[in-house]
Scaffold this active site. Structure first.
Site, short mmCIF file in Angstrom:
data_model
loop_
_atom_site.label_atom_id
_atom_site.label_comp_id
_atom_site.label_asym_id
_atom_site.label_seq_id
_atom_site.Cartn_x
_atom_site.Cartn_y
_atom_site.Cartn_z
N ASP A 60 -4.45 3.47 -0.52
CA ASP A 60 -4.26 2.13 0.01
C ASP A 60 -2.88 2.12 0.68
O ASP A 60 -2.07 3.02 0.45
CB ASP A 60 -4.30 1.14 -1.17
N ASP A 62 -0.73 -1.25 1.80
CA ASP A 62 0.20 -2.33 1.46
C ASP A 62 0.37 -2.46 -0.05
O ASP A 62 -0.61 -2.66 -0.78
CB ASP A 62 -0.29 -3.64 2.07
N ASP A 73 -2.89 -0.81 -5.69
CA ASP A 73 -1.83 -1.58 -6.34
C ASP A 73 -2.29 -2.97 -6.76
O ASP A 73 -1.50 -3.72 -7.33
CB ASP A 73 -0.63 -1.76 -5.40
C1 XBP Z 1 -3.28 -5.58 2.48
C2 XBP Z 1 -3.69 -6.87 3.03
C3 XBP Z 1 -3.52 -7.11 4.45
C4 XBP Z 1 -2.13 -7.41 4.94
C5 XBP Z 1 -2.22 -8.11 6.27
O1 XBP Z 1 -4.37 -4.77 2.29
O2 XBP Z 1 -4.19 -7.70 2.33
O3 XBP Z 1 -4.32 -8.21 4.72
O4 XBP Z 1 -1.45 -8.29 4.07
O5 XBP Z 1 -2.67 -7.25 7.23
P1 XBP Z 1 -4.23 -3.27 1.70
P2 XBP Z 1 -3.26 -7.79 8.63
O6 XBP Z 1 -3.38 -3.35 0.46
O7 XBP Z 1 -5.63 -2.87 1.42
O8 XBP Z 1 -3.62 -2.41 2.76
O9 XBP Z 1 -2.47 -9.01 9.02
O10 XBP Z 1 -3.06 -6.64 9.58
O11 XBP Z 1 -4.71 -8.12 8.40
MG MG Z 2 -2.63 -2.95 -1.54
#
Ligand code: XBP
Ligand code: MG
Length: 252
Positions: A10, A12, A184
């Site tokens: 993942d 973020d 996470d």
């Molecule tokens: C993280 C998210 C994303 C970002 C925003 O997902 O929830 O929506 O916060 O990204 P992950 P965008 O942990 O799966 O990476 O604004 O580009 O949609």
């Molecule tokens: Mg994440």
């Protein structure tokens, strides 16, 4: 014991603390740029993170917190415009190099490469957000280290749906039993477990109280030899940081 053939990350919250220090900042910059009286605090953002995807998150904010907001007739076009602005700000911020990878991420990825273990990314964020983070914070050529980068709208349903993980496994032509996911959040683990993947969780400030039932291991960070992780749930034998040996043991 299933052989370890691939690590699926993942982005973020897992590779870096991008939510608090980059996505949130970029959303607020986009709102200001468009002269909106929307301002998301760090606390409010914790609730907004329930919804994955930036456009979906803005819609959730309006539905839940802003019944007063006079919606334009073409609301989804406006949301798309805001999202484009947010993506621009996000990329500018991440490209400054101010968002470091979390402890142990770079080391574990390098160990995997040396051991011939394949790599992939499974995220709900926008593709260019991922490549900017990798190029800036991991290594200039690191986008090529990942066999598949599953991002944004490549699948119909974002996490917590398992679609993105099914997509990665299909692209890599690997069964779930030979792979491990790094996540996470509760939305993340619901997606990875939904695709029958073993999952290693590194919590962060926004996700420390989430339910991680079903995880192979929950730690506060991947850790480093001189920076041990704290085990929240599961067993790591005598390991004090996550290396390929420990990940292989989690495959048992
Ligand atoms: C993280 C998210 C994303 C970002 C925003 O997902 O929830 O929506 O916060 O990204 P992950 P965008 O942990 O799966 O990476 O604004 O580009 O949609
Ligand atoms: Mg994440």
């Amino acid at each position: 014991m299933a052989e370890l053939k691939a690590l699926i990350f993942d982005v973020d919250g897992t590779l870096a603390d991008t939510e608090r220090y980059a996505h949130l900042v970029a959303f607020n910059q986009a709102f200001e740029e468009h002269q909106l009286d929307w301002h998301w605090s760090e606390e409010l953002y914790g609730d907004l993170l329930k919804v994955t995807g930036g456009k979906e998150r803005m819609n959730y904010y309006l539905d839940t917190y802003r019944p007063d907001y006079q919606r334009p007739a073409n609301l989804q076009d406006f949301i798309a415009t805001l999202h484009k602005a947010k993506t621009k700000h996000y990329n500018e911020l991440v490209a400054t190099g101010k968002i470091p990878l979390r402890p142990g991420v770079k080391r574990l990825i390098q160990e995997a490469r040396e051991a011939g273990i394949r790599l992939a990314i499974a995220t709900t964020t926008t593709f260019e957000n991922v490549t900017t983070l990798l190029k800036t914070s991991l290594a200039p050529d690191s986008v090529d280290w990942f066999e598949v980068i599953g991002a944004g709208n490549v699948v119909p349903e974002k996490k917590p749906a398992a679609d993105i993980y099914h997509y990665i496994l299909k692209e890599m032509n690997l069964p779930a039993e030979n792979c491990i996911a790094f996540e996470d959040s509760n939305n993340g683990i619901r997606a990875s477990l939904g695709a029958n993947l073993r999952t290693l969780i590194t919590i962060n400030g926004y996700t420390q109280d989430h339910d991680f039932t079903g995880a192979a291991l929950v730690v506060d960070q991947l850790g480093e030899p001189d920076q041990p992780f704290k085990i929240i749930a599961g067993k790591a034998s005598d390991a004090s940081y996550a290396n390929i040996d420990l990940v292989k043991r989690l495959m048992q």
